[in-house]
Design an enzyme around this catalytic site. Structure first.
Site, PDB file in Angstrom:
ATOM      1  N   ARG A 159      -6.704  12.569 -24.029  1.00 52.98           N
ATOM      2  CA  ARG A 159      -5.842  13.250 -24.961  1.00 52.98           C
ATOM      3  C   ARG A 159      -5.144  14.275 -23.854  1.00 52.98           C
ATOM      4  O   ARG A 159      -5.684  14.635 -22.819  1.00 52.98           O
ATOM      5  CB  ARG A 159      -6.417  14.223 -26.143  1.00 52.98           C
ATOM      6  N   LYS A 182     -12.349  16.996 -29.184  1.00 51.26           N
ATOM      7  CA  LYS A 182     -12.387  17.689 -30.509  1.00 51.26           C
ATOM      8  C   LYS A 182     -13.760  17.821 -31.183  1.00 51.26           C
ATOM      9  O   LYS A 182     -14.560  17.039 -30.976  1.00 51.26           O
ATOM     10  CB  LYS A 182     -11.260  16.844 -31.642  1.00 51.26           C
ATOM     11  N   HIS A 250       1.238  11.096 -25.910  1.00 50.53           N
ATOM     12  CA  HIS A 250       0.024  10.498 -26.746  1.00 50.53           C
ATOM     13  C   HIS A 250       0.209   8.815 -26.778  1.00 50.53           C
ATOM     14  O   HIS A 250      -0.855   8.378 -27.066  1.00 50.53           O
ATOM     15  CB  HIS A 250       0.059  11.197 -27.980  1.00 50.53           C
ATOM     16  N   ARG A 253      -1.965   7.360 -24.488  1.00 51.88           N
ATOM     17  CA  ARG A 253      -3.497   6.943 -25.001  1.00 51.88           C
ATOM     18  C   ARG A 253      -3.838   5.896 -26.072  1.00 51.88           C
ATOM     19  O   ARG A 253      -4.569   5.214 -25.873  1.00 51.88           O
ATOM     20  CB  ARG A 253      -4.001   8.298 -25.609  1.00 51.88           C
ATOM     21  N   HIS A 276     -13.569   9.524 -30.772  1.00 51.24           N
ATOM     22  CA  HIS A 276     -13.440   9.471 -32.085  1.00 51.24           C
ATOM     23  C   HIS A 276     -14.585   9.494 -32.798  1.00 51.24           C
ATOM     24  O   HIS A 276     -15.859   9.087 -32.516  1.00 51.24           O
ATOM     25  CB  HIS A 276     -12.856   8.100 -32.648  1.00 51.24           C
ATOM     26  N   TYR A 285      -6.495   0.660 -34.755  1.00 49.16           N
ATOM     27  CA  TYR A 285      -5.949  -0.169 -33.943  1.00 49.16           C
ATOM     28  C   TYR A 285      -6.008  -1.584 -33.955  1.00 49.16           C
ATOM     29  O   TYR A 285      -5.430  -2.355 -33.411  1.00 49.16           O
ATOM     30  CB  TYR A 285      -6.660   0.288 -32.548  1.00 49.16           C
TER      31      TYR A 285
END
Length: 304
Positions: A159, A182, A250, A253, A276, A285
């Site tokens: 990120r 995150k 972004h 990525r 994730h 994806y």
């Protein structure tokens, strides 16, 4: 107006989220704004400042009224779902401490919306971005810096906040990086040779000293590089290359993940590389890859 008790509860929740959940500062700012808007609405809707006693008595019709008013102000379903998530998190925390039933708030359903699929670049465009972005600056060290950042985004799937959060102690880049993403989730990311070489090239030209606790990627005045500055360089690059507006930092990525999947990468391995929390996020994806395959099919199949 929000009551002092409610304001204190909100700040305590935010502090707890930062300390225990590892929530990023930008996310905390959004949480605060969302919950303050909710409490302000309830003050107007119920005709009284929302102290803790009033918050405990919020009903399902009150929640529906808030959602209807929010939608009426032009807030889309995706943004409303985010606001509702913040409100629920706050009430879940508050209910544990004040011992009340938060069902009316927690049972409120988020509006349905169609999730946007990632918009990756194709491989040639991704390479072109890396080759071209250095031309957007008159200072060679700044151009080398931007090349290094976008190479990390595309080569390692970082990120932008993760790349710009690196410090001098992370250089020279090792074979693998330990990234805290995150929610404080840690992951190990392999670093490709091209990314290490790009960072080394930038450091060789950077006018600021490499210090362990200082930012690895410096802005023009020596502070930590701002995402807006990199976004500006990316915008100039995509205009030069004739790429769509979706060609953002972004998107590099997204391109990393999509190209790995196209090459036969395992979905769960890609999930780990991206950091994730849920496989369902990574599965977006597969929809991108399916769309690409269908496009090829429709253009090339003799009976299509």
């Amino acid at each position: 107006m929000i009551s002092p008790a409610a304001a204190d509860a909100l700040e305590n929740w935010l502090a707890s989220s930062a300390a225990l959940g590892g929530v990023a500062e930008n996310t905390l700012t959004a949480y605060r704004a969302d919950v303050v808007d909710f409490l302000a609405f309830m003050t107007e809707h119920l005709g009284q400042a929302q102290g803790l006693t009033a918050l405990k008595s919020i009903r399902v019709p009150d929640m529906r009224a808030w959602m209807a008013r929010t939608r009426a102000t032009g807030v889309g379903p995706r943004s409303l779902a985010r606001k509702l998530s913040a409100v629920k998190s706050f009430f879940r925390w508050l209910a544990e401490r004040e011992d009340f039933d938060p069902t009316a708030v927690l049972s409120t359903r988020a509006p349905k919306f169609q999730r946007k699929l990632p918009r990756p670049l194709d491989e040639d465009s991704a390479r072109a971005v890396i080759d071209t972005i250095e031309m957007q600056s008159q200072k060679p060290w700044v151009g080398a810096r931007d090349v290094a950042v976008v190479t990390l985004l595309y080569g390692c799937g970082l990120r932008i906040s993760e790349a710009l959060g690196l410090n001098g102690s992370d250089a020279p880049l090792p074979q693998t990086l330990r990234i805290v993403g995150k929610g404080g989730k840690e992951r190990i990311v392999p670093v490709i040779d091209a990314a290490r070489a790009a960072v080394d090239g930038y450091l060789a030209q950077c006018p600021y000293p490499l210090e362990p606790d200082a930012p690895l990627f410096r802005g023009a005045r020596g502070g930590r590089l701002s995402p807006r500055v990199l976004s500006g360089a990316m915008q100039a690059t995509r205009m030069q290359l004739g790429l769509p507006a979706t060609a953002t930092p972004h998107a590099m990525r997204h391109s990393f993940a999509t190209h790995l999947l196209e090459a036969g990468g395992d979905l769960r391995a890609i999930q780990e590389l991206l950091g994730h929390a849920s496989l369902s996020t990574t599965q977006a994806y597969t929809a991108v890859d399916t769309a690409r395959l269908m496009d090829v099919y429709n253009k090339t199949h003799p009976k299509a």
